[in-house]
Motif scaffolding. Structure first.
Motif, PDB file in Angstrom:
ATOM      1  N   ASN A  41       0.855  -0.997   0.035  1.00  0.00           N
ATOM      2  CA  ASN A  41      -0.088   0.134  -0.014  1.00  0.00           C
ATOM      3  C   ASN A  41       0.920   1.122  -0.050  1.00  0.00           C
ATOM      4  O   ASN A  41       1.581   1.404   0.782  1.00  0.00           O
ATOM      5  CB  ASN A  41      -0.741   0.011   1.172  1.00  0.00           C
ATOM      6  N   ASP A  42       0.740   2.100  -0.959  1.00  0.00           N
ATOM      7  CA  ASP A  42       1.724   3.186  -1.093  1.00  0.00           C
ATOM      8  C   ASP A  42       1.076   4.365  -0.480  1.00  0.00           C
ATOM      9  O   ASP A  42       1.483   5.494  -0.822  1.00  0.00           O
ATOM     10  CB  ASP A  42       2.200   3.359  -2.577  1.00  0.00           C
ATOM     11  N   ARG A  43      -0.131   4.289   0.239  1.00  0.00           N
ATOM     12  CA  ARG A  43      -0.839   5.568   0.736  1.00  0.00           C
ATOM     13  C   ARG A  43      -0.175   6.020   1.921  1.00  0.00           C
ATOM     14  O   ARG A  43       0.518   5.302   2.729  1.00  0.00           O
ATOM     15  CB  ARG A  43      -2.270   5.106   1.287  1.00  0.00           C
ATOM     16  N   LEU A  44       0.115   7.287   2.050  1.00  0.00           N
ATOM     17  CA  LEU A  44       0.814   7.919   2.900  1.00  0.00           C
ATOM     18  C   LEU A  44       0.017   8.945   3.502  1.00  0.00           C
ATOM     19  O   LEU A  44      -0.716   9.810   2.882  1.00  0.00           O
ATOM     20  CB  LEU A  44       2.283   8.632   2.558  1.00  0.00           C
ATOM     21  N   ILE A  45      -0.171   8.889   5.117  1.00  0.00           N
ATOM     22  CA  ILE A  45      -0.672   9.993   5.719  1.00  0.00           C
ATOM     23  C   ILE A  45       0.300  10.972   6.188  1.00  0.00           C
ATOM     24  O   ILE A  45       1.145  10.666   6.765  1.00  0.00           O
ATOM     25  CB  ILE A  45      -1.419   9.353   6.739  1.00  0.00           C
ATOM     26  N   ALA A  46      -0.283  12.443   6.179  1.00  0.00           N
ATOM     27  CA  ALA A  46       0.647  13.458   6.564  1.00  0.00           C
ATOM     28  C   ALA A  46      -0.398  14.499   7.369  1.00  0.00           C
ATOM     29  O   ALA A  46      -0.190  15.620   7.118  1.00  0.00           O
ATOM     30  CB  ALA A  46       1.435  14.092   5.600  1.00  0.00           C
ATOM     31  N   LEU A  47      -1.255  13.974   8.197  1.00  0.00           N
ATOM     32  CA  LEU A  47      -2.102  14.783   8.525  1.00  0.00           C
ATOM     33  C   LEU A  47      -1.553  15.679   9.648  1.00  0.00           C
ATOM     34  O   LEU A  47      -0.868  15.561  10.627  1.00  0.00           O
ATOM     35  CB  LEU A  47      -3.281  14.080   9.278  1.00  0.00           C
ATOM     36  N   ASP A  48      -2.065  17.194   9.643  1.00  0.00           N
ATOM     37  CA  ASP A  48      -1.570  18.095  10.465  1.00  0.00           C
ATOM     38  C   ASP A  48      -2.431  18.085  11.836  1.00  0.00           C
ATOM     39  O   ASP A  48      -3.648  18.420  12.006  1.00  0.00           O
ATOM     40  CB  ASP A  48      -1.581  19.421   9.714  1.00  0.00           C
ATOM     41  N   PHE A  49      -2.137  17.466  12.859  1.00  0.00           N
ATOM     42  CA  PHE A  49      -2.922  17.376  14.197  1.00  0.00           C
ATOM     43  C   PHE A  49      -3.027  18.744  14.741  1.00  0.00           C
ATOM     44  O   PHE A  49      -3.784  18.732  15.851  1.00  0.00           O
ATOM     45  CB  PHE A  49      -2.181  16.186  14.969  1.00  0.00           C
ATOM     46  N   ARG A  50      -2.245  19.614  14.501  1.00  0.00           N
ATOM     47  CA  ARG A  50      -2.394  20.805  15.208  1.00  0.00           C
ATOM     48  C   ARG A  50      -3.832  21.599  14.854  1.00  0.00           C
ATOM     49  O   ARG A  50      -4.249  22.493  15.545  1.00  0.00           O
ATOM     50  CB  ARG A  50      -1.154  21.950  14.845  1.00  0.00           C
ATOM     51  N   ALA A  51      -4.287  21.185  13.637  1.00  0.00           N
ATOM     52  CA  ALA A  51      -5.546  21.665  13.321  1.00  0.00           C
ATOM     53  C   ALA A  51      -6.894  21.095  13.620  1.00  0.00           C
ATOM     54  O   ALA A  51      -8.018  21.266  13.019  1.00  0.00           O
ATOM     55  CB  ALA A  51      -5.666  22.238  11.886  1.00  0.00           C
ATOM     56  N   ILE A  52      -6.540  19.647  14.149  1.00  0.00           N
ATOM     57  CA  ILE A  52      -7.687  19.040  14.662  1.00  0.00           C
ATOM     58  C   ILE A  52      -8.245  19.412  15.782  1.00  0.00           C
ATOM     59  O   ILE A  52      -7.651  19.489  16.856  1.00  0.00           O
ATOM     60  CB  ILE A  52      -7.081  17.485  14.721  1.00  0.00           C
ATOM     61  N   GLY A  53      -9.663  19.570  15.784  1.00  0.00           N
ATOM     62  CA  GLY A  53     -10.342  19.814  17.040  1.00  0.00           C
ATOM     63  C   GLY A  53     -10.317  18.774  18.015  1.00  0.00           C
ATOM     64  O   GLY A  53     -10.276  17.533  17.840  1.00  0.00           O
ATOM     65  N   ALA A  54     -10.270  19.144  19.329  1.00  0.00           N
ATOM     66  CA  ALA A  54      -9.929  18.115  20.543  1.00  0.00           C
ATOM     67  C   ALA A  54     -11.448  17.452  20.374  1.00  0.00           C
ATOM     68  O   ALA A  54     -12.469  17.636  20.205  1.00  0.00           O
ATOM     69  CB  ALA A  54     -10.059  18.955  21.746  1.00  0.00           C
ATOM     70  N   PRO A  55     -11.424  16.254  20.891  1.00  0.00           N
ATOM     71  CA  PRO A  55     -12.665  15.358  21.225  1.00  0.00           C
ATOM     72  C   PRO A  55     -13.998  16.112  21.844  1.00  0.00           C
ATOM     73  O   PRO A  55     -13.635  16.418  23.050  1.00  0.00           O
ATOM     74  CB  PRO A  55     -12.341  14.098  21.618  1.00  0.00           C
ATOM     75  N   SER A  56     -14.860  15.932  21.043  1.00  0.00           N
ATOM     76  CA  SER A  56     -16.170  16.781  21.795  1.00  0.00           C
ATOM     77  C   SER A  56     -16.961  16.019  22.670  1.00  0.00           C
ATOM     78  O   SER A  56     -17.789  16.440  23.366  1.00  0.00           O
ATOM     79  CB  SER A  56     -16.968  17.007  20.770  1.00  0.00           C
ATOM     80  N   PHE A  57     -16.363  14.681  23.025  1.00  0.00           N
ATOM     81  CA  PHE A  57     -17.215  14.029  24.167  1.00  0.00           C
ATOM     82  C   PHE A  57     -16.860  14.441  25.576  1.00  0.00           C
ATOM     83  O   PHE A  57     -17.248  13.949  26.358  1.00  0.00           O
ATOM     84  CB  PHE A  57     -16.966  12.384  23.897  1.00  0.00           C
ATOM     85  N   GLU A  58     -15.781  15.202  25.548  1.00  0.00           N
ATOM     86  CA  GLU A  58     -15.517  15.903  26.826  1.00  0.00           C
ATOM     87  C   GLU A  58     -15.393  17.489  26.940  1.00  0.00           C
ATOM     88  O   GLU A  58     -14.937  17.897  25.384  1.00  0.00           O
ATOM     89  CB  GLU A  58     -14.064  15.256  27.436  1.00  0.00           C
ATOM     90  N   SER A  59     -15.352  18.329  27.611  1.00  0.00           N
ATOM     91  CA  SER A  59     -14.837  19.709  27.651  1.00  0.00           C
ATOM     92  C   SER A  59     -13.550  19.551  28.411  1.00  0.00           C
ATOM     93  O   SER A  59     -13.172  19.101  29.345  1.00  0.00           O
ATOM     94  CB  SER A  59     -15.870  20.630  28.681  1.00  0.00           C
ATOM     95  N   TRP A  60     -12.471  20.411  27.749  1.00  0.00           N
ATOM     96  CA  TRP A  60     -11.146  20.429  28.255  1.00  0.00           C
ATOM     97  C   TRP A  60     -10.861  21.661  28.717  1.00  0.00           C
ATOM     98  O   TRP A  60     -11.122  22.839  28.420  1.00  0.00           O
ATOM     99  CB  TRP A  60     -10.427  20.119  27.035  1.00  0.00           C
ATOM    100  N   ILE A  61     -10.267  21.642  29.945  1.00  0.00           N
ATOM    101  CA  ILE A  61      -9.575  22.666  30.618  1.00  0.00           C
ATOM    102  C   ILE A  61      -8.442  23.097  29.861  1.00  0.00           C
ATOM    103  O   ILE A  61      -7.921  24.750  29.459  1.00  0.00           O
ATOM    104  CB  ILE A  61      -9.449  22.721  32.231  1.00  0.00           C
ATOM    105  N   THR A  62      -7.378  22.436  29.632  1.00  0.00           N
ATOM    106  CA  THR A  62      -6.131  22.622  28.872  1.00  0.00           C
ATOM    107  C   THR A  62      -6.353  21.702  27.576  1.00  0.00           C
ATOM    108  O   THR A  62      -6.577  20.568  27.630  1.00  0.00           O
ATOM    109  CB  THR A  62      -5.183  21.866  29.673  1.00  0.00           C
ATOM    110  N   ASP A  63      -5.530  22.199  26.627  1.00  0.00           N
ATOM    111  CA  ASP A  63      -5.252  21.886  25.501  1.00  0.00           C
ATOM    112  C   ASP A  63      -3.984  22.216  24.954  1.00  0.00           C
ATOM    113  O   ASP A  63      -4.080  23.416  24.116  1.00  0.00           O
ATOM    114  CB  ASP A  63      -6.562  22.110  24.426  1.00  0.00           C
ATOM    115  N   ASN A  64      -2.869  21.578  25.313  1.00  0.00           N
ATOM    116  CA  ASN A  64      -1.513  21.734  24.621  1.00  0.00           C
ATOM    117  C   ASN A  64      -1.082  20.890  23.497  1.00  0.00           C
ATOM    118  O   ASN A  64      -1.249  19.729  23.619  1.00  0.00           O
ATOM    119  CB  ASN A  64      -0.471  21.603  25.880  1.00  0.00           C
ATOM    120  N   ARG A  65      -0.372  21.446  22.741  1.00  0.00           N
ATOM    121  CA  ARG A  65       0.155  20.587  21.477  1.00  0.00           C
ATOM    122  C   ARG A  65       1.544  21.173  21.151  1.00  0.00           C
ATOM    123  O   ARG A  65       1.745  22.466  21.137  1.00  0.00           O
ATOM    124  CB  ARG A  65      -1.018  20.987  20.209  1.00  0.00           C
ATOM    125  N   LYS A  66       2.368  20.420  20.905  1.00  0.00           N
ATOM    126  CA  LYS A  66       3.808  20.507  20.377  1.00  0.00           C
ATOM    127  C   LYS A  66       3.941  19.886  18.968  1.00  0.00           C
ATOM    128  O   LYS A  66       3.277  18.577  18.793  1.00  0.00           O
ATOM    129  CB  LYS A  66       4.745  20.019  21.319  1.00  0.00           C
TER     130      LYS A  66
END
Length: 223
Positions: A41-66
């Motif tokens: 399979n020559d499919r490559l994923i390169a998704l930018d997780f900095r732009a993905i919203g946090a999971p909506s099944f919880e409300s988050w006080i802190t959302d830190n990304r590096k």
């Protein structure tokens, strides 16, 4: 449950630890799906997780990304990679999500093996090895988990999720929840699933819907 019973359960879990043999294939080690050939399979994923919203099944006080990108040398060949470290915290959960995106399919299962063996020392110490066990659902190519963490491979992506419930100080497990804790003692999410599984399956859904590339891009992308 009194202190004596609690200590006995933790002691039993600790005493049954066995080091993993990283020479075994992940499929043999964890009894999950048969691993597909990397080059099939020559499919490559390169998704930018900095732009993905946090999971909506919880409300988050802190959302830190590096994020970091770099190159690693393997067998004299230089490869690109993207690494994302994501921490989510609220009043009942501390979760970390690590996503390693490699520019090829060949290396990702080696990353899985090394992680499973605790970055395997030359003579594995059972006290340092995690009690990884098969994941009961069908996510990724191969997947395993402990009492509070899940890790899996999908395409050219390695994901490691750790979710520690935040407990009141009166709880015997306060400040000592770990991979070795008896899973029966770890508080579950409102759905009844372990928190790490809930988050891992959410990440897996995102990866399945992610765009694919024939050539690994220079920067992570959403489309």
């Amino acid at each position: 449950m009194d202190n004596r019973e609690f200590i006995r359960m933790l002691s039993e879990a600790t005493n049954t630890k066995k080091p993993l043999n990283i020479e075994d294939s992940p499929g043999k080690q964890f009894g999950h799906n048969e691993i597909s050939e990397a080059k099939a399979n020559d499919r490559l994923i390169a998704l930018d997780f900095r732009a993905i919203g946090a999971p909506s099944f919880e409300s988050w006080i802190t959302d830190n990304r590096k994020f970091r990108k770099g190159k690693h040398l393997e067998d004299g060949i230089e490869y690109d990679y993207f690494d994302f470290d994501w921490s989510l915290v609220n009043d009942r959960l501390f979760a970390t999500i690590k996503v390693n995106i490699l520019d090829n399919h060949d290396s990702v299962h080696d990353v899985f093996r090394r992680h499973a063996a605790g970055i395997a020392p030359s003579t594995p110490d059972p006290r340092l090895s995690h009690v990884w066990k098969p994941y009961k659902k069908d996510i990724g190519t191969v997947c395993a988990r402990t009492a509070i963490s899940t890790f899996f491979v999908y395409e050219n992506v390695f994901v490691d999720v750790r979710a520690v419930p935040i407990l009141p100080r009166s709880n015997l497990l306060h400040d000592i929840l770990s991979d070795w804790t008896d899973e029966r003692l770890v508080p579950k999410s409102p759905s009844g699933d372990p928190w790490d599984m809930l988050i891992a399956e959410w990440i897996y859904g995102i990866l399945k819907a992610a765009p694919s590339f024939k050539v690994f891009p220079a920067e992570p992308r959403l489309r």
